[in-house]
Design a protein around this motif. Structure first.
Motif, PDB file in Angstrom:
ATOM      1  N   THR A  64       0.804  -1.222   0.000  1.00 13.61           N
ATOM      2  CA  THR A  64       0.000   0.000   0.000  1.00 13.61           C
ATOM      3  C   THR A  64       0.841   1.278   0.000  1.00 13.61           C
ATOM      4  N   GLY A  65       2.104   1.178   0.433  1.00 14.13           N
ATOM      5  CA  GLY A  65       2.949   2.354   0.543  1.00 14.13           C
ATOM      6  C   GLY A  65       2.642   3.207   1.757  1.00 14.13           C
ATOM      7  N   LYS A  66       1.792   2.716   2.632  1.00 13.86           N
ATOM      8  CA  LYS A  66       1.406   3.445   3.848  1.00 13.86           C
ATOM      9  C   LYS A  66       2.268   2.996   5.027  1.00 13.86           C
ATOM     10  N   ALA A  67       2.408   3.893   5.982  1.00 15.86           N
ATOM     11  CA  ALA A  67       3.158   3.589   7.203  1.00 15.86           C
ATOM     12  C   ALA A  67       2.176   3.515   8.371  1.00 15.86           C
ATOM     13  N   PRO A  68       1.598   2.333   8.621  1.00 13.01           N
ATOM     14  CA  PRO A  68       0.614   2.222   9.696  1.00 13.01           C
ATOM     15  C   PRO A  68       1.229   2.257  11.097  1.00 13.01           C
ATOM     16  N   TRP A  69       2.547   2.146  11.188  1.00  9.80           N
ATOM     17  CA  TRP A  69       3.232   2.109  12.476  1.00  9.80           C
ATOM     18  C   TRP A  69       4.327   3.166  12.463  1.00  9.80           C
ATOM     19  N   VAL A  70       4.199   4.146  13.344  1.00  9.92           N
ATOM     20  CA  VAL A  70       5.176   5.228  13.444  1.00  9.92           C
ATOM     21  C   VAL A  70       5.472   5.479  14.910  1.00  9.92           C
ATOM     22  N   VAL A  71       6.756   5.538  15.246  1.00 11.59           N
ATOM     23  CA  VAL A  71       7.165   5.867  16.607  1.00 11.59           C
ATOM     24  C   VAL A  71       8.034   7.113  16.541  1.00 11.59           C
ATOM     25  N   ASP A  72       7.642   8.141  17.275  1.00 14.63           N
ATOM     26  CA  ASP A  72       8.446   9.359  17.352  1.00 14.63           C
ATOM     27  C   ASP A  72       9.377   9.212  18.550  1.00 14.63           C
ATOM     28  N   MET A  73      10.651   9.059  18.257  1.00 14.68           N
ATOM     29  CA  MET A  73      11.639   8.834  19.309  1.00 14.68           C
ATOM     30  C   MET A  73      12.145  10.141  19.927  1.00 14.68           C
TER      31      MET A  73
END
Length: 85
Positions: A44-53
């Motif tokens: 899909t090219g989507k980023a369903p998981w993102v963590v801001d460190m």
């Protein structure tokens, strides 16, 4: 990949620093100078998981079995997440 910032207000340029494909080739992980670690769905090219460190991130790698994601920062810290494929 649309997601990592290409700039930081009042800071240095940002962008993608490292990429890694999962052993199963269905996921792509990326780290960014913008302080995020992202897990992308290749179909899909989507980023369903993102963590801001909250800090610039350098390297990223999957474990050989694809069950864990490792990311490092420029200070030598390593972070591990279980992603259970």
């Amino acid at each position: 990949l649309d997601g990592h910032k290409s700039y930081q207000p009042d800071g240095p340029p940002a962008g993608i620093y490292d990429l890694a494909f999962s052993p199963y080739e269905n996921l792509l992980a990326s780290t960014g100078i913008d302080g995020t670690v992202r897990l992308w769905d290749i179909k899909t090219g989507k980023a369903p998981w993102v963590v801001d460190m909250g800090r610039s991130m350098s390297n990223v790698e999957f474990s050989p079995d694809g069950q864990y994601l490792f990311a490092g920062d420029f200070e030598g810290n390593v972070y591990v997440w279980g992603i259970g494929q």
